[in-house]
Motif scaffolding. Structure first.
Motif, PDB file in Angstrom:
ATOM      1  N   ARG A 238     -14.148  20.475  12.068  1.00  0.00           N
ATOM      2  CA  ARG A 238     -14.658  20.962  10.783  1.00  0.00           C
ATOM      3  C   ARG A 238     -13.643  21.852  10.074  1.00  0.00           C
ATOM      4  NH1 ARG A 238     -19.980  20.437   9.593  1.00  0.00           N
ATOM      5  NH2 ARG A 238     -19.877  22.257   8.231  1.00  0.00           N
TER       6      ARG A 238
ATOM      7  N   SER B 220     -23.370  23.140  10.392  1.00  0.00           N
ATOM      8  CA  SER B 220     -23.292  22.913   8.949  1.00  0.00           C
ATOM      9  C   SER B 220     -23.490  24.215   8.185  1.00  0.00           C
ATOM     10  CB  SER B 220     -24.354  21.898   8.521  1.00  0.00           C
ATOM     11  OG  SER B 220     -25.648  22.406   8.789  1.00  0.00           O
TER      12      SER B 220
ATOM     13  N   ARG C  75     -27.108  25.703   8.082  1.00  0.00           N
ATOM     14  CA  ARG C  75     -27.500  26.309   9.358  1.00  0.00           C
ATOM     15  C   ARG C  75     -26.734  27.601   9.612  1.00  0.00           C
ATOM     16  NH1 ARG C  75     -27.883  21.059  13.456  1.00  0.00           N
ATOM     17  NH2 ARG C  75     -29.777  20.160  12.532  1.00  0.00           N
TER      18      ARG C  75
END
Length: 274
Positions: free
Chosen positions: A41, A110, A113
C-alpha cells in the motif's frame, strides 16, 4: 511463606501444549502479513525491518516462557514461575510494543478503517489507558496483590487461573511499555521527563516488593523459603535489566526542542576619527 512445597499449577492438559505453540505462530504470521500489505500500500515508505524483528522477538520470548523447559520449571518451582513472569510481563511486552503493531495496522488497512481506528485511539477510554498513572497500578501495582495475598496460590491451583495470571501480566506489561516508551500513537502520553518519573516509580515498586519477598515479610506463597528468596532475587535483578531496557527505549524517542538558529550580526568597523 510455607516451608512445605506444593506443586503449582495444575496442568491444563492439551491447552498447555497447543496454545503456547499456536498463539505465537498466529501472532507472528498476522504481523508479517500486515507488514507485507503495508509495503504494497505504501511502497515509498517501506515498513521497518527493525520493527518486524522486534515484534517477532517478543513473540519468541512468549513462546520460550510458555514451552519447555521454562513452563515445567515454573510448574514445580517458584523460581521458575518468576522467570516466566519476567518473560511474559516485562521482556516480551517491550519487544512487542517496539514493533509498533497499531501503526502497522493503520498503514495496512483501508483509509476508512484507519480513520475508525484512529477515532478509537483518540476516545476517552484509550486516552485514559495510555497514561502511565493508570498503566503503572495495573502492572507493577498488581505484584503485592498477587504475592502478598492468597491470590497466587488460588490462581495457580487452577488452569484457568494460571492462564488469567499470564494474560494479565502480558496485557498490563504491554500497556505500561506503550504508555512509557511505545512508538505507537498515544494522544494523552505525557512528556519524556514525566514518563521517566513514572518509570522510576515502577522500579521502586519492583525493588521494594522483591526485598520484602526476600526477607519473608507478608509473603503469602506456599513454597519453600529458599525458592521464594531465589524468586525474589530473580525478580530484583531481572526486573532491573528489563526496566533499563525500557528506559533506553524511552530515551531513544527523546527529541529535545532546539533553539532556533539565528545568524550572528557582523560588527561594523569603527569609523576613523578626524
Amino acid at each position: 511463606m510455607d516451608h512445605h512445597h506444593t506443586s503449582h499449577p495444575v496442568s491444563g492438559g492439551a491447552l498447555d501444549v497447543v496454545l503456547p505453540v499456536l498463539a505465537p505462530l498466529v501472532c507472528a504470521g498476522g504481523y508479517l502479513l500486515l507488514a507485507s500489505r503495508a509495503r504494497r500500500r505504501h511502497p515509498v515508505r517501506a515498513w521497518s525491518a527493525w520493527r518486524s524483528t522486534a515484534f517477532c522477538a517478543g513473540v519468541l520470548l512468549l513462546a520460550v516462557a510458555l514451552l519447555p523447559p521454562v513452563a515445567p520449571f515454573a510448574h514445580r518451582d517458584f523460581r521458575g514461575h518468576m522467570v516466566q513472569h519476567l518473560l511474559i510481563g516485562m521482556y516480551a511486552p517491550l519487544a512487542l510494543v517496539l514493533g509498533a503493531p497499531v501503526t502497522l495496522v493503520l498503514r495496512a488497512v483501508s483509509a476508512p478503517r484507519a480513520r475508525r481506528l484512529a477515532a478509537v485511539l483518540h476516545s476517552g477510554p484509550a486516552r485514559l489507558l495510555s497514561r502511565p498513572a493508570v498503566a503503572l497500578p495495573l502492572s507493577a501495582g498488581s505484584l503485592p496483590v498477587l504475592y502478598f495475598t492468597p491470590l497466587y496460590d488460588t490462581a495457580m491451583a487452577h488452569p484457568a487461573g494460571h492462564w488469567l495470571v499470564h494474560a494479565h501480566s502480558l496485557l498490563s506489561g504491554c500497556l505500561f511499555a506503550h504508555a512509557v516508551a511505545g512508538p505507537d500513537p498515544a494522544p494523552a502520553r505525557p512528556g519524556v521527563p514525566a514518563r521517566l518519573a513514572w518509570l522510576g516509580c515502577a522500579i521502586a515498586v519492583h525493588a521494594v516488593a522483591a526485598q520484602l519477598m526476600y526477607g519473608g515479610f507478608w509473603v503469602d506463597v506456599h513454597a519453600p523459603a529458599s525458592e521464594v528468596r531465589g524468586g525474589a532475587e530473580i525478580m530484583y535483578y531481572g526486573g532491573d535489566i528489563a526496566e533499563l531496557l525500557l528506559a533506553a527505549a524511552l530515551v531513544a524517542t527523546w527529541r529535545p526542542g532546539r533553539r532556533p538558529f539565528t545568524r550572528p550580526v557582523p560588527l561594523r568597523p569603527a569609523r576613523p576619527s578626524g
